[in-house]
Design an enzyme around this catalytic site. Sequence first.
Site, PDB file in Angstrom:
ATOM      1  N   SER A  20       2.946 -38.855 -10.827  1.00 36.45           N
ATOM      2  CA  SER A  20       4.265 -39.061 -11.437  1.00 36.45           C
ATOM      3  C   SER A  20       5.293 -39.615 -10.461  1.00 36.45           C
ATOM      4  O   SER A  20       5.982 -38.859  -9.780  1.00 36.45           O
ATOM      5  CB  SER A  20       4.789 -37.734 -12.013  1.00 36.45           C
ATOM      6  OG  SER A  20       4.027 -37.333 -13.111  1.00 36.45           O
ATOM      7  N   ALA A  25       7.710 -33.574  -6.157  1.00 32.87           N
ATOM      8  CA  ALA A  25       6.665 -32.585  -5.868  1.00 32.87           C
ATOM      9  C   ALA A  25       5.291 -33.181  -6.164  1.00 32.87           C
ATOM     10  O   ALA A  25       4.351 -33.025  -5.376  1.00 32.87           O
ATOM     11  CB  ALA A  25       6.891 -31.322  -6.687  1.00 32.87           C
ATOM     12  N   SER A  26       5.167 -33.863  -7.292  1.00 31.20           N
ATOM     13  CA  SER A  26       3.887 -34.498  -7.639  1.00 31.20           C
ATOM     14  C   SER A  26       3.501 -35.500  -6.563  1.00 31.20           C
ATOM     15  O   SER A  26       2.343 -35.569  -6.134  1.00 31.20           O
ATOM     16  CB  SER A  26       4.008 -35.177  -9.014  1.00 31.20           C
ATOM     17  OG  SER A  26       3.162 -36.289  -9.128  1.00 31.20           O
ATOM     18  N   GLU A 172      10.280 -37.477 -24.128  1.00 31.00           N
ATOM     19  CA  GLU A 172       9.718 -36.472 -23.219  1.00 31.00           C
ATOM     20  C   GLU A 172       9.902 -35.051 -23.749  1.00 31.00           C
ATOM     21  O   GLU A 172       9.778 -34.069 -23.014  1.00 31.00           O
ATOM     22  CB  GLU A 172      10.355 -36.618 -21.841  1.00 31.00           C
ATOM     23  CG  GLU A 172      10.047 -37.954 -21.166  1.00 31.00           C
ATOM     24  CD  GLU A 172       8.671 -38.001 -20.492  1.00 31.00           C
ATOM     25  OE1 GLU A 172       8.291 -37.034 -19.835  1.00 31.00           O
ATOM     26  OE2 GLU A 172       7.985 -39.030 -20.645  1.00 31.00           O
ATOM     27  N   HIS A 246      13.571 -35.321 -15.409  1.00 29.21           N
ATOM     28  CA  HIS A 246      13.959 -34.773 -16.716  1.00 29.21           C
ATOM     29  C   HIS A 246      15.321 -34.090 -16.578  1.00 29.21           C
ATOM     30  O   HIS A 246      15.665 -33.591 -15.501  1.00 29.21           O
ATOM     31  CB  HIS A 246      12.957 -33.710 -17.199  1.00 29.21           C
ATOM     32  CG  HIS A 246      11.622 -34.253 -17.606  1.00 29.21           C
ATOM     33  ND1 HIS A 246      10.436 -33.639 -17.269  1.00 29.21           N
ATOM     34  CD2 HIS A 246      11.295 -35.323 -18.348  1.00 29.21           C
ATOM     35  CE1 HIS A 246       9.422 -34.326 -17.780  1.00 29.21           C
ATOM     36  NE2 HIS A 246       9.919 -35.363 -18.433  1.00 29.21           N
ATOM     37  N   ASP A 248      16.061 -31.194 -17.530  1.00 29.28           N
ATOM     38  CA  ASP A 248      15.938 -29.775 -17.169  1.00 29.28           C
ATOM     39  C   ASP A 248      15.713 -29.536 -15.672  1.00 29.28           C
ATOM     40  O   ASP A 248      15.575 -28.402 -15.241  1.00 29.28           O
ATOM     41  CB  ASP A 248      14.877 -29.062 -18.026  1.00 29.28           C
ATOM     42  CG  ASP A 248      13.452 -29.559 -17.793  1.00 29.28           C
ATOM     43  OD1 ASP A 248      13.219 -30.349 -16.854  1.00 29.28           O
ATOM     44  OD2 ASP A 248      12.558 -29.136 -18.570  1.00 29.28           O
ATOM     45  N   ASN A 358       3.511 -29.424  -8.662  1.00 24.79           N
ATOM     46  CA  ASN A 358       3.404 -30.644  -9.460  1.00 24.79           C
ATOM     47  C   ASN A 358       4.735 -30.952 -10.148  1.00 24.79           C
ATOM     48  O   ASN A 358       4.795 -31.777 -11.062  1.00 24.79           O
ATOM     49  CB  ASN A 358       2.299 -30.497 -10.512  1.00 24.79           C
ATOM     50  CG  ASN A 358       1.039 -31.268 -10.124  1.00 24.79           C
ATOM     51  OD1 ASN A 358       1.113 -32.239  -9.374  1.00 24.79           O
ATOM     52  ND2 ASN A 358      -0.099 -30.857 -10.658  1.00 24.79           N
ATOM     53  N   CYS A 364       9.866 -25.671 -17.348  1.00 20.77           N
ATOM     54  CA  CYS A 364       8.920 -26.702 -17.804  1.00 20.77           C
ATOM     55  C   CYS A 364       7.738 -26.070 -18.523  1.00 20.77           C
ATOM     56  O   CYS A 364       7.110 -26.689 -19.369  1.00 20.77           O
ATOM     57  CB  CYS A 364       8.342 -27.483 -16.632  1.00 20.77           C
ATOM     58  SG  CYS A 364       9.552 -28.328 -15.640  1.00 20.77           S
TER      59      CYS A 364
HETATM   60  O1  SUG Z   1       5.581 -35.022 -16.153  1.00 20.42           O
HETATM   61  N1  SUG Z   1       4.000 -33.406 -13.456  1.00 20.42           N
HETATM   62  C1  SUG Z   1       4.807 -33.327 -14.661  1.00 20.42           C
HETATM   63  C2  SUG Z   1       5.864 -32.265 -14.509  1.00 20.42           C
HETATM   64  C3  SUG Z   1       6.590 -31.996 -15.792  1.00 20.42           C
HETATM   65  C4  SUG Z   1       7.750 -31.074 -15.624  1.00 20.42           C
HETATM   66  N2  SUG Z   1       8.373 -30.830 -16.873  1.00 20.42           N
HETATM   67  C5  SUG Z   1       9.698 -30.660 -17.065  1.00 20.42           C
HETATM   68  N3  SUG Z   1      10.556 -30.978 -16.155  1.00 20.42           N
HETATM   69  N4  SUG Z   1      10.078 -30.240 -18.211  1.00 20.42           N
HETATM   70  C6  SUG Z   1       5.446 -34.678 -14.967  1.00 20.42           C
HETATM   71  O2  SUG Z   1       5.838 -35.369 -14.023  1.00 20.42           O
HETATM   72  C7  SUG Z   1       2.158 -34.188 -12.098  1.00 20.42           C
HETATM   73  C8  SUG Z   1       0.671 -34.350 -12.237  1.00 20.42           C
HETATM   74  C9  SUG Z   1       0.023 -34.788 -10.950  1.00 20.42           C
HETATM   75  O3  SUG Z   1       0.655 -35.499 -10.174  1.00 20.42           O
HETATM   76  O4  SUG Z   1      -1.139 -34.407 -10.732  1.00 20.42           O
HETATM   77  C10 SUG Z   1       2.889 -34.116 -13.435  1.00 20.42           C
HETATM   78  O5  SUG Z   1       2.455 -34.696 -14.401  1.00 20.42           O
END
Ligand code: SUG
Length: 440
Positions: A20, A25-26, A172, A246, A248, A358, A364
């Site tokens: 992402s 973090a991802s 989303e 996002h 949130d 992630n 979330c």
């Molecule tokens: O869509 N992470 C998700 C995190 C979603 C967080 N949701 C909210 N904020 N509501 C995203 O980015 C990472 C998967 C990876 O890199 O392996 C991921 O999809």
Amino acid sequence: MREYNFDGLVGPTHNFAGLSPGNLASQSHGGEPSHPREAALQGLEKMRFVAGLGVGQAVLPPQPRPSLRTLRALGFTGSDEEVITRAARESEHLLRLTSSASAMWTANAATIAPSSDTADGRLHLTPANLSQMFHRAIEADTTHSVLRAIFSDARHFAVHPPLPPGSHFADEGAANHTRLSTPGHAAVHLLAWGRGAWHDVAGPKRFPARQTLEASQALARLHQLDMRQVLFPQQHPDGIDAGAFHTDVLAVGNGAFLMLHELAFVDHPGLLQMLREKLGPDFRAIVATTAELPVQDAVRAYPFNSQVLTLPEGRMAIVAPVESRETPAARRFLERVVAEDSPVTAVHYLDVRQSMNNGGGPACLRQRISLTDAERGAITADVFYTPALHDSLAAWVRRNYREVLRPRDLQDPQLARETMTALDELTRILKLGSVYDFQQ
Ligand code: SUG
């Protein structure tokens, strides 16, 4: 009306694939080994804690991964094992994209309007198409099946299909939606967005904005909301560029209370003024400035990705990630929220590090759904949290989940088999019926 937090059960392929862009973090944990069993148990502990506060709690199931349906749609043929081996040979990245357990972040599963706010008096649900990120877009069809299975009674529930695919109506889910309400005033819905499909607005420069204004407008129409009660604030482009992909990530609201960072929305003073006009003097907002809480700390520690929960006696509690306790500016901000004149009287810090790594905090991991007793009674699936359900889910996780997953383990065809066995068992535990393609 009672609010239920529908948490996503973390799936057996939980891994760090760096999928992402714009989610720091991802990006920074991509390639590390993951701990699926620990991740799922951390999620279950959060559910136990929230239920223990006296708040409604329920679960949503993971999705089959790797997604054999997607791989077959892309031309890989043969047995399930052959499909995975061939896809791995062609592109490890494709296997990463189709193996994410990202359905765990159920805030992104759908947007929901409670029956008290809709013209036809039904609860409306629209699964998010998640068009912006391929690994998430492949969640939408199964999410739709799962929601149709749980919210099957058309007298009470309207489950819409996801918005049309493609970039124009990129949606989303509830990660960009906040419902606020005060006694004696109609509820207000904030349906935020980061870019315009055809509305010409300045967006972020560094990272992608995911949700479009046009998608948010479509959700308000589909859910038959009173348009006088809907606001469409824009996510601040500088916030998105700092990693708030996002809404949130930098704002959370509940009932009469909203807490936000000043980089959550464009023109937050104007937004708060409109909310005061619509919600009256009981509305309470607390804003963190950049000086008080640098946006980098807010994005790293996720104090706004907390659950703000109304307790049975009416006060509110915040469930925040432990990273917020460990980051002084984030912790001081949350302590100020409790110390000041606000409905929040306690902060609890929980460990959901596997998800946090992630980019998914406590908020979330849950979809908020307010149900009347009659609506609750119309749901026959066994998705509502009880200590007995906790025990059977924890035992199910221990039976079926691997302790560690390394990036190359995604190429192991056995992992897909294990996931199917686990999910098949889970649909029986939750009395969901056959919601997955491999069960058809
Ligand atoms: O869509 N992470 C998700 C995190 C979603 C967080 N949701 C909210 N904020 N509501 C995203 O980015 C990472 C998967 C990876 O890199 O392996 C991921 O999809």
